[in-house]
Design a protein around this motif. Structure first.
Motif, PDB file in Angstrom:
ATOM      1  N   GLU A 209       0.824  -1.206   0.000  1.00 36.80           N
ATOM      2  CA  GLU A 209       0.000   0.000   0.000  1.00 36.80           C
ATOM      3  C   GLU A 209       0.859   1.257   0.000  1.00 36.80           C
ATOM      4  O   GLU A 209       0.569   2.229  -0.703  1.00 36.80           O
ATOM      5  CB  GLU A 209      -0.938  -0.014   1.210  1.00 36.80           C
ATOM      6  N   HIS A 210       1.934   1.248   0.794  1.00 30.54           N
ATOM      7  CA  HIS A 210       2.836   2.399   0.794  1.00 30.54           C
ATOM      8  C   HIS A 210       3.475   2.580  -0.579  1.00 30.54           C
ATOM      9  O   HIS A 210       3.613   3.708  -1.072  1.00 30.54           O
ATOM     10  CB  HIS A 210       3.926   2.216   1.856  1.00 30.54           C
ATOM     11  N   LEU A 211       3.874   1.480  -1.192  1.00 29.55           N
ATOM     12  CA  LEU A 211       4.505   1.567  -2.504  1.00 29.55           C
ATOM     13  C   LEU A 211       3.566   2.205  -3.523  1.00 29.55           C
ATOM     14  O   LEU A 211       3.970   3.089  -4.302  1.00 29.55           O
ATOM     15  CB  LEU A 211       4.927   0.171  -2.959  1.00 29.55           C
ATOM     16  N   LEU A 212       2.326   1.787  -3.517  1.00 30.88           N
ATOM     17  CA  LEU A 212       1.353   2.351  -4.452  1.00 30.88           C
ATOM     18  C   LEU A 212       1.075   3.823  -4.149  1.00 30.88           C
ATOM     19  O   LEU A 212       0.944   4.636  -5.063  1.00 30.88           O
ATOM     20  CB  LEU A 212       0.056   1.539  -4.408  1.00 30.88           C
ATOM     21  N   ASP A 213       0.988   4.170  -2.864  1.00 32.16           N
ATOM     22  CA  ASP A 213       0.774   5.568  -2.489  1.00 32.16           C
ATOM     23  C   ASP A 213       1.932   6.434  -2.960  1.00 32.16           C
ATOM     24  O   ASP A 213       1.732   7.520  -3.528  1.00 32.16           O
ATOM     25  CB  ASP A 213       0.615   5.698  -0.971  1.00 32.16           C
ATOM     26  N   PHE A 214       3.158   5.976  -2.720  1.00 33.35           N
ATOM     27  CA  PHE A 214       4.327   6.749  -3.143  1.00 33.35           C
ATOM     28  C   PHE A 214       4.343   6.917  -4.663  1.00 33.35           C
ATOM     29  O   PHE A 214       4.642   7.999  -5.176  1.00 33.35           O
ATOM     30  CB  PHE A 214       5.617   6.050  -2.698  1.00 33.35           C
ATOM     31  N   ALA A 215       4.038   5.828  -5.379  1.00 36.41           N
ATOM     32  CA  ALA A 215       4.041   5.891  -6.843  1.00 36.41           C
ATOM     33  C   ALA A 215       3.027   6.910  -7.354  1.00 36.41           C
ATOM     34  O   ALA A 215       3.301   7.673  -8.301  1.00 36.41           O
ATOM     35  CB  ALA A 215       3.745   4.512  -7.425  1.00 36.41           C
ATOM     36  N   LYS A 216       1.860   6.943  -6.726  1.00 32.18           N
ATOM     37  CA  LYS A 216       0.835   7.900  -7.135  1.00 32.18           C
ATOM     38  C   LYS A 216       1.280   9.330  -6.862  1.00 32.18           C
ATOM     39  O   LYS A 216       1.065  10.232  -7.680  1.00 32.18           O
ATOM     40  CB  LYS A 216      -0.473   7.595  -6.400  1.00 32.18           C
ATOM     41  N   GLU A 217       1.926   9.540  -5.725  1.00 31.74           N
ATOM     42  CA  GLU A 217       2.341  10.898  -5.340  1.00 31.74           C
ATOM     43  C   GLU A 217       3.395  11.473  -6.281  1.00 31.74           C
ATOM     44  O   GLU A 217       3.414  12.676  -6.527  1.00 31.74           O
ATOM     45  CB  GLU A 217       2.879  10.883  -3.899  1.00 31.74           C
ATOM     46  N   VAL A 218       4.273  10.638  -6.814  1.00 34.79           N
ATOM     47  CA  VAL A 218       5.335  11.145  -7.699  1.00 34.79           C
ATOM     48  C   VAL A 218       5.044  10.837  -9.166  1.00 34.79           C
ATOM     49  O   VAL A 218       5.885  11.094 -10.032  1.00 34.79           O
ATOM     50  CB  VAL A 218       6.710  10.562  -7.314  1.00 34.79           C
ATOM     51  N   SER A 219       3.850  10.295  -9.454  1.00 38.96           N
ATOM     52  CA  SER A 219       3.446   9.949 -10.831  1.00 38.96           C
ATOM     53  C   SER A 219       4.467   9.010 -11.475  1.00 38.96           C
ATOM     54  O   SER A 219       4.918   9.222 -12.605  1.00 38.96           O
ATOM     55  CB  SER A 219       3.273  11.219 -11.675  1.00 38.96           C
ATOM     56  N   ALA A 220       4.837   7.967 -10.750  1.00 42.99           N
ATOM     57  CA  ALA A 220       5.859   7.035 -11.226  1.00 42.99           C
ATOM     58  C   ALA A 220       5.285   6.085 -12.266  1.00 42.99           C
ATOM     59  O   ALA A 220       4.253   5.445 -12.041  1.00 42.99           O
ATOM     60  CB  ALA A 220       6.435   6.245 -10.055  1.00 42.99           C
ATOM     61  N   ASP A 221       5.948   5.982 -13.395  1.00 45.76           N
ATOM     62  CA  ASP A 221       5.622   4.993 -14.413  1.00 45.76           C
ATOM     63  C   ASP A 221       6.680   3.912 -14.343  1.00 45.76           C
ATOM     64  O   ASP A 221       7.820   4.100 -14.769  1.00 45.76           O
ATOM     65  CB  ASP A 221       5.616   5.643 -15.796  1.00 45.76           C
ATOM     66  N   PHE A 222       6.331   2.757 -13.764  1.00 49.03           N
ATOM     67  CA  PHE A 222       7.318   1.692 -13.608  1.00 49.03           C
ATOM     68  C   PHE A 222       6.817   0.375 -14.201  1.00 49.03           C
ATOM     69  O   PHE A 222       7.159  -0.706 -13.745  1.00 49.03           O
ATOM     70  CB  PHE A 222       7.716   1.521 -12.143  1.00 49.03           C
ATOM     71  N   ASP A 223       6.035   0.481 -15.272  1.00 45.90           N
ATOM     72  CA  ASP A 223       5.557  -0.690 -16.012  1.00 45.90           C
ATOM     73  C   ASP A 223       4.813  -1.663 -15.112  1.00 45.90           C
ATOM     74  O   ASP A 223       4.994  -2.889 -15.196  1.00 45.90           O
ATOM     75  CB  ASP A 223       6.718  -1.405 -16.709  1.00 45.90           C
ATOM     76  N   MET A 224       3.963  -1.131 -14.242  1.00 42.12           N
ATOM     77  CA  MET A 224       3.210  -1.968 -13.322  1.00 42.12           C
ATOM     78  C   MET A 224       2.111  -2.732 -14.056  1.00 42.12           C
ATOM     79  O   MET A 224       1.422  -2.176 -14.907  1.00 42.12           O
ATOM     80  CB  MET A 224       2.596  -1.109 -12.215  1.00 42.12           C
ATOM     81  N   GLU A 225       1.973  -3.990 -13.706  1.00 45.35           N
ATOM     82  CA  GLU A 225       0.876  -4.820 -14.207  1.00 45.35           C
ATOM     83  C   GLU A 225       0.150  -5.430 -13.013  1.00 45.35           C
ATOM     84  O   GLU A 225       0.713  -6.242 -12.283  1.00 45.35           O
ATOM     85  CB  GLU A 225       1.401  -5.927 -15.123  1.00 45.35           C
ATOM     86  N   GLN A 226      -1.086  -5.023 -12.801  1.00 46.06           N
ATOM     87  CA  GLN A 226      -1.878  -5.510 -11.672  1.00 46.06           C
ATOM     88  C   GLN A 226      -2.750  -6.676 -12.119  1.00 46.06           C
ATOM     89  O   GLN A 226      -3.965  -6.567 -12.257  1.00 46.06           O
ATOM     90  CB  GLN A 226      -2.710  -4.367 -11.086  1.00 46.06           C
ATOM     91  N   ARG A 227      -2.105  -7.812 -12.337  1.00 47.87           N
ATOM     92  CA  ARG A 227      -2.781  -9.005 -12.833  1.00 47.87           C
ATOM     93  C   ARG A 227      -2.649 -10.192 -11.888  1.00 47.87           C
ATOM     94  O   ARG A 227      -2.987 -11.321 -12.242  1.00 47.87           O
ATOM     95  CB  ARG A 227      -2.242  -9.379 -14.220  1.00 47.87           C
TER      96      ARG A 227
END
Length: 417
Positions: A209-227
């Motif tokens: 959850e922290h990782l996703l929150d941080f990614a959203k805050e900095v608009s990180a594009d890290f090729d995430m696949e939520q599958r």
């Protein structure tokens, strides 16, 4: 990949010990936060951050972890010149934290501290963030893989595979005190296997959850696949053990469901293997750890975090009112005072502890990965989208966006090489 040894040379052999330090003007800190304890954290082992504390200015001996060992090339320019930076604003000391290491742990730590209003400086021997262990791991952001290895089954497999060159778990039989002491402590933790698995899973769920929150805050594009992540099994004994593990993961609050062999094939049609079933965790996902860490480091810079890349830390000492860190910046010896330090040096943390009379018994484990570029439509259709994990073979696969596919595996206990 493997880590290099990071032990410091003896102090009398370090450049510049015979010359007086050069003091430069104080640098104002834009984020005052008030008086706090002088704390030095260490990030090591399965239980995360462990602090030891002493009141600021008390000079207590309780703050044990106050040194760092890193290796690197020292150039001739300005050798022996030490630059001292004292952090002040209006005559009052600021709360300034140094973070040693710019991998995933160091960068997330720096970001979390900066969000709380601390001034932060990050030190790393590489040119950029995430250039060692955080460069190309398996890519799974996984709470479903939180089972700790401290069980007798792992020990027996290691012994069985010791002489097999292509074994998924490789142990170099050459003895060393470090290896033997680590293995003894490993076996000493076997009685706590269930408790540690549950607590590790709880930590992993929160970390996602922290990782996703941080990614959203900095608009990180890290090729995430939520599958999701799919564990697959071909042997009944391994599948039965997975059911026991699942009961522990459920205690931690993780939703992971058992699936049949037919369901395995429906979840990932690209998987061409005979299985007897599996476990599927829909809430897990995959991503590029290097791209994530680099994006978060950019976010740290925007928040005012200072980065010292290509810097080899040479010494850390407790001053009584804080901590003084010295480092080599392309041959120029510099130093700065901090209120605390977080050490995120991976396997190098053991050398840090040894410099200070402390003991952090971490042993390096090497893994291997290959990343395949999917340059055409046929390749993109043939590669699995759901992340796969073969527990017996110790192999994982991760889809990193539409055009990349990563395979990682093997756990090799072979020291620092």
């Amino acid at each position: 990949m493997g880590e290099r040894s990071t032990r410091l040379p003896p102090k009398e052999q370090r450049p510049g010990n015979s010359q007086a330090p050069r003091t430069v003007p104080a640098v104002p800190n834009p984020k005052p936060i008030g008086t706090v304890k002088t704390t030095i954290w260490r990030v090591a082992g399965p239980h995360g951050i462990r602090p030891t504390e002493g009141e600021s200015g008390a000079g207590t001996g309780a703050v044990k972890l106050s040194g760092l060992a890193t290796d690197g090339d020292a150039g001739p320019r300005g050798a022996g010149c030490i630059r001292i930076i004292a952090m002040t604003l209006g005559g009052s000391p600021m709360t300034h934290i140094a973070v040693i290491g710019a991998g995933i742990t160091g960068i997330t730590t720096a970001y979390a501290l900066a969000r709380r209003g601390y001034a932060v400086s990050v030190f790393d021997r590489n040119r950029y963030a995430a250039m060692e262990t955080s460069f190309a791991n398996g890519g799974q952001l996984s709470a479903s893989n939180a089972e700790v290895w401290t069980r007798w089954g792992t020990v027996f497999k290691g012994l069985k595979w010791m002489m097999k060159s292509d074994a998924p778990l490789l142990v170099n039989p050459t003895p060393s005190w470090h290896k033997l002491s680590w293995m003894a402590e490993f076996m000493g933790n076997i009685p706590d296997y269930e408790r540690n698995t549950v607590e590790t899973a709880r930590l992993a769920i929160a970390a996602r959850e922290h990782l996703l929150d941080f990614a959203k805050e900095v608009s990180a594009d890290f090729d995430m696949e939520q599958r999701g992540i799919l564990h697959v099994y071909r042997k009944r004994s391994e599948f039965d053990h997975a059911r026991r593990v699942n009961a522990l993961l459920e205690q931690a609050g993780l939703e992971r469901r058992e699936v049949s062999a037919d369901e395995v094939q429906r979840l990932e049609p690209a998987l061409k293997a005979d299985t007897i079933g599996g476990f599927y965790t829909e809430s897990d996902f995959t991503g590029d750890i290097h791209r994530y860490t680099r994006a978060l480091s950019d976010g740290c810079e925007r928040m005012g975090v200072a980065f010292h890349y290509k810097s080899n830390v040479t010494d850390i000492t407790h001053t009584g009112a804080g901590v003084r860190l010295s480092w080599d910046d392309a041959g120029v010896m510099e130093a700065q005072d901090f209120d605390g330090i977080v050490v995120c040096a991976g396997v190098g943390s053991r050398a840090i502890a040894a410099e200070l009379g402390d003991r952090v018994n971490i042993y390096p484990v090497k893994g291997y990965s290959i990343t395949v570029n999917l340059d055409d439509a046929h390749s993109q259709a043939a590669a699995p989208w759901v992340s796969l994990l073969d527990d017996e073979a110790k192999i994982v696969t991760s889809r990193l966006g539409r055009k990349r596919f990563r395979i990682a595996g093997t756990a090799e206990f072979n020291g620092y090489n």
